[in-house]
Design an enzyme around this catalytic site. Structure first.
Site, PDB file in Angstrom:
ATOM      1  N   ASP A   1      -4.836 -12.454   4.215  1.00 34.49           N
ATOM      2  CA  ASP A   1      -5.946 -11.839   4.650  1.00 34.49           C
ATOM      3  C   ASP A   1      -7.052 -12.197   3.854  1.00 34.49           C
ATOM      4  O   ASP A   1      -8.061 -11.857   4.009  1.00 34.49           O
ATOM      5  CB  ASP A   1      -5.532 -10.432   4.837  1.00 34.49           C
ATOM      6  CG  ASP A   1      -5.047  -9.691   3.813  1.00 34.49           C
ATOM      7  OD1 ASP A   1      -4.837 -10.365   2.781  1.00 34.49           O
ATOM      8  OD2 ASP A   1      -4.560  -8.631   4.204  1.00 34.49           O
TER       9      ASP A   1
ATOM     10  N   ASP B   1      -2.900 -10.747  -1.805  1.00 34.37           N
ATOM     11  CA  ASP B   1      -3.372 -10.155  -0.543  1.00 34.37           C
ATOM     12  C   ASP B   1      -4.728  -9.516  -0.729  1.00 34.37           C
ATOM     13  O   ASP B   1      -5.260  -8.995  -2.131  1.00 34.37           O
ATOM     14  CB  ASP B   1      -2.448  -8.729  -0.064  1.00 34.37           C
ATOM     15  CG  ASP B   1      -3.003  -8.299   1.083  1.00 34.37           C
ATOM     16  OD1 ASP B   1      -2.142  -8.568   1.946  1.00 34.37           O
ATOM     17  OD2 ASP B   1      -3.880  -7.579   1.382  1.00 34.37           O
TER      18      ASP B   1
ATOM     19  N   HIS C   1      -6.390  -7.188  -0.150  1.00 33.95           N
ATOM     20  CA  HIS C   1      -6.679  -5.611  -0.206  1.00 33.95           C
ATOM     21  C   HIS C   1      -5.791  -5.200  -1.561  1.00 33.95           C
ATOM     22  O   HIS C   1      -4.871  -6.071  -2.137  1.00 33.95           O
ATOM     23  CB  HIS C   1      -5.846  -4.783   0.788  1.00 33.95           C
ATOM     24  CG  HIS C   1      -6.485  -5.225   2.036  1.00 33.95           C
ATOM     25  ND1 HIS C   1      -5.770  -6.064   3.072  1.00 33.95           N
ATOM     26  CD2 HIS C   1      -7.569  -4.538   2.591  1.00 33.95           C
ATOM     27  CE1 HIS C   1      -6.541  -5.922   4.108  1.00 33.95           C
ATOM     28  NE2 HIS C   1      -7.682  -5.208   4.065  1.00 33.95           N
TER      29      HIS C   1
ATOM     30  N   HIS D   1       0.968  -1.142  -0.026  1.00 34.32           N
ATOM     31  CA  HIS D   1       0.137   0.017  -0.054  1.00 34.32           C
ATOM     32  C   HIS D   1       0.735   1.213   0.018  1.00 34.32           C
ATOM     33  O   HIS D   1       0.406   2.349  -0.169  1.00 34.32           O
ATOM     34  CB  HIS D   1      -1.029  -0.017   1.201  1.00 34.32           C
ATOM     35  CG  HIS D   1      -1.955  -1.180   1.366  1.00 34.32           C
ATOM     36  ND1 HIS D   1      -2.821  -1.210   0.324  1.00 34.32           N
ATOM     37  CD2 HIS D   1      -2.180  -1.896   2.338  1.00 34.32           C
ATOM     38  CE1 HIS D   1      -3.564  -2.190   0.580  1.00 34.32           C
ATOM     39  NE2 HIS D   1      -3.298  -2.739   1.829  1.00 34.32           N
TER      40      HIS D   1
HETATM   41 ZN    ZN Z   1      -4.109  -6.846   2.964  1.00 34.15          ZN
END
Ligand code: ZN
Length: 374
Positions: A268, A180, A182, A143
């Site tokens: 996740d 992931d 996200h 990120h």
């Molecule tokens: Zn994540």
């Protein structure tokens, strides 16, 4: 004897302190303090512990001489002002790198060592000391943007690793695959105009960051066509992830023919993760890594570097990590996932029509990659 799979971990990765609050929010107002931050050391410690207890760690090529990323290497992606700001805040006792990225004193050095983990393992692969590697590093990276930390990530480990290894080894095409839950917004932004780095992110649709990760974000300039997002509806399970690999990731890698595959490995998407809302399990990760390992063998002598990202269930991430390391190394530890029955038995684990419809939109983007000869 050459041990084909490397493993990199350092105790100081556990010393990165994200403080307390509630889940990913700082305390204050109605938010009572003293709950550990969602991104704390426990998940990583327990992966390391299970790799030891399973007996698999001693069969791996352990990389324990980690060279931290230098300021210049970080600045291959980040602005010098941002890197210096993080160092100053770290020296002064800590702060927040930007958005939801708290850290305590000493985080700068640990973050340099986290990015350096990717570089160290990548050099071992490209120097033919090992074929592939799992880097259990922290803080995570996908990120982080050029001038700000986001989502628990201080430096963009994947981008810094790709850019630095390319320069050092004269590498051409690098593929970065991120599963992931996200969206890998930082990786996307850092390589958006680069046709030599194919970036593919599988993630929960419109989750975090909420304003990125859409199908129409395909790269810009010369890099147009070399960024593929695979947003998956919340509730996507094993069937959706495997279908996305078969329909998008594998054909994309076949057209692109990478010289190195970097995997950004977040657990996740697991079925009992406290932050994600998807339903992957150990067999999902085993299949995804297995398919990418075959692609690496087909196109680049098995060169595959796996960097750790998210994963917030302290109970479950160790088994996901073990499944990935077993698949990378081809070693069966004999340990079975005790959660597998329950998670694989969750409703709608099979591919659902609305998931197939979204994945088909991402699959249509594969033709935008110019086919290369291996
Ligand atoms: Zn994540």
């Amino acid at each position: 004897m050459k041990r084909k799979t490397g493993y990199l971990f350092d105790e100081s990765y556990l010393w990165h302190n994200t403080g307390s609050g509630a889940a990913f929010l700082p305390s204050g107002g109605a938010i009572q303090p003293d709950q550990p931050h969602a991104e704390n050391s426990e998940t990583k410690r327990r992966i390391e512990n299970l790799l030891s207890v399973s007996g698999i760690k001693k069969q791996l090529h352990v990389l324990d001489d980690i060279t931290p990323a230098t300021r210049d290497e970080l600045c291959s992606f980040h602005t010098p002002e941002y890197v210096d700001r993080i160092k100053a805040m770290s020296d002064a006792g800590g702060g927040d790198a930007g958005e939801l990225t708290p850290f305590a004193g000493g985080a700068y050095e640990i973050a340099c060592l986290s990015a350096g983990g990717g570089l160290t393992a990548g050099r071992a692969i490209l120097n033919n000391e090992i074929d592939n590697a799992y880097v259990l590093n922290r803080p995570p990276g996908h990120h982080a943007e050029a001038d700000m930390g986001r989502g628990f990530c201080i430096f963009g480990n994947g981008v810094v690793t790709a850019k630095t290894l390319r320069k050092e080894f004269g590498l051409g095409r690098i593929a970065i695959i991120d599963y992931d839950v996200h969206h890998g917004n930082g990786t996307q932004k850092g390589l958006y105009d680069d046709p030599d780095t194919l970036v593919i992110s599988l993630h929960q649709y419109q989750f975090y960051p909420a304003d990125t990760g859409f199908i129409d974000e395909i790269g810009e300039g010369k890099g147009k066509g070399y960024n593929i997002n695979i947003p998956l509806p919340p509730g996507s399970g094993h069937g959706a992830y495997v279908h996305a690999m078969d329909e998008v990731v594998v054909p994309a890698l076949d057209r692109f023919a990478p010289e190195l595959i970097i995997v950004l490995s977040g657990f996740d998407a697991g079925g009992i993760d406290p932050l994600g809302r998807n339903m992957a399990h150990t067999e999902t990760y085993r299949e995804m890594i297995g398919k990418m390992k075959l692609e690496a063998e087909k196109h680049c002598d098995g060169k595959m570097l796996v960097l750790h990202e998210g994963g917030y269930s302290a109970a479950y991430t160790p088994f996901c990590g073990l499944a990935v390391v077993e698949t990378l190394s081809g070693i069966d530890s004999g340990i079975e996932d005790p959660f597998l029955g329950i998670i694989s038995g969750m409703g709608m684990q099979d591919l659902q029509p609305h998931q197939a419809e979204m994945i088909a939109q991402s699959a249509a983007l594969v033709s935008g990659i110019a086919p290369r000869k291996t």
